[in-house]
Design a protein around this motif. Structure first.
Motif, PDB file in Angstrom:
ATOM      1  N   LEU A  41       0.777  -1.259   0.062  1.00  0.00           N
ATOM      2  CA  LEU A  41       0.085   0.050   0.012  1.00  0.00           C
ATOM      3  C   LEU A  41       0.905   1.332  -0.038  1.00  0.00           C
ATOM      4  O   LEU A  41       1.833   1.311   0.448  1.00  0.00           O
ATOM      5  N   VAL A  78      -7.348   1.524   2.603  1.00  0.00           N
ATOM      6  CA  VAL A  78      -8.017   1.074   1.274  1.00  0.00           C
ATOM      7  C   VAL A  78      -9.286   1.797   1.544  1.00  0.00           C
ATOM      8  O   VAL A  78      -9.944   2.193   0.218  1.00  0.00           O
ATOM      9  N   LEU A  82      -7.822   4.944  -0.766  1.00  0.00           N
ATOM     10  CA  LEU A  82      -7.471   4.292  -2.103  1.00  0.00           C
ATOM     11  C   LEU A  82      -8.455   4.751  -3.103  1.00  0.00           C
ATOM     12  O   LEU A  82      -9.406   4.786  -2.822  1.00  0.00           O
TER      13      LEU A  82
END
Length: 302
Positions: A41, A78, A82
């Motif tokens: 990530l 996320v 993201l």
């Protein structure tokens, strides 16, 4: 590592999203049901996710991520930050939870554990083998891919919303198993413990999100000889082999650092490892994030 780009981010349940990661430099590495990848990530964290798409699709991987309320930064990133179009590096797939051939299957999934089981069910049905799924969650709305599963597999899938129906009777499921049938289970620790109590050990295959709490003898210092580089690394009692190697200039990939993901796997050429992982290291291998040496010395393929 493989280069991908986030092609789609889609909600698949309350607090859960699906990511479709499309390869940017050609076909992605092949995988089989039960495999997972490391996802690097942009916030410098690496997390492991089960592949839940179609193994025949070499252009993209699909994973799903639940937003954990006590997130250590992975699922939070996320879900909150993201975006589609973001480039992400992913590892080659690893599989410590392979689907073994059997005359029939019972699949058990709890919550986000469906991600490991979904491709297994698809493969079993495609092969013509009798297979069914018991999928457990607090409510239907919290169960990723529930609609997809019902549409594709109908009565093969039983959804159990525990707030309304309570927990499934695993003892009854065990009593009704077909001869030779195998059970595959992935979910939270209480579900795995109940499955281990209900099903014969030789017929149950389980994958854990977190390691089982176990007690080991006090850690002792040892030395690790790096056969290819010619150096020897001293590993103190209060330091992991993974960290000692990194401090000596031999950094290794690492994800969970709990003996669950397998990303730091090492080949042992001599000496006896003390295995403290939850995967079951193959002969001649070890996971240095948690495992140590039973003697004063290990020789590593480094």
């Amino acid at each position: 590592m493989q280069q991908t780009v986030v092609d789609r981010i889609e909600p698949v349940a309350e607090d859960a999203v699906s990511l479709v990661l499309r390869g940017t430099t050609g076909p992605l590495a092949p995988w089989e049901p039960g495999a997972h990848i490391d996802l690097a990530l942009p916030n410098w964290l690496t997390r492991q996710y089960s592949l839940c798409g179609d193994p025949a699709d070499r252009d993209a991987y699909r994973v799903a991520v639940r937003h954990e309320r006590l997130s250590r930064g992975g699922s939070e990133y996320v879900h909150r930050f993201l975006r589609r179009g973001r480039a992400l590096d992913v590892s080659l797939p690893r599989n410590h939870f392979p689907l073994v051939p059997a005359p029939a299957y019972l699949f058990l999934a709890g919550g986000i554990g469906i991600t490991a089981v979904l491709p297994m069910l698809r493969a079993a049905v495609a092969s013509g083998v009798p297979a069914s799924l018991v999928y457990v969650g607090q409510t239907a709305a919290t169960m990723p891919f529930a609609d997809e599963l019902r549409a594709a597999y109908g009565e093969r899938v039983r959804l159990v919303a525990t707030r309304e129906q309570g927990r499934p009777d695993l003892a009854a499921l065990a009593a009704g198993l077909e001869p030779g049938a195998l059970v595959y289970c992935c979910g939270p620790a209480p579900m795995l413990a109940a499955a281990e109590a209900a099903f014969p050990a030789g017929r149950l295959h389980a994958e854990r999100f977190q390691p089982v709490a176990r007690t080991f003898p006090p850690a002792a210092a040892f030395e690790a000889e790096c056969a290819r580089s010619g150096g020897t690394v001293q590993v103190p009692a209060d330091e992991t082999l993974l960290d000692a190697l990194a401090h000596a200039g031999h950094p290794l990939p690492s994800g969970c650092r709990e003996g669950v993901c397998g990303s730091c796997e090492l080949t042992v050429l001599d000496g006896e490892p003390e295995h403290r992982d939850d995967i079951g290291a193959p002969e001649g291998r070890m996971y240095p994030c948690v495992s140590r040496a039973l003697g004063p010395r290990l020789v590593l393929d480094l």
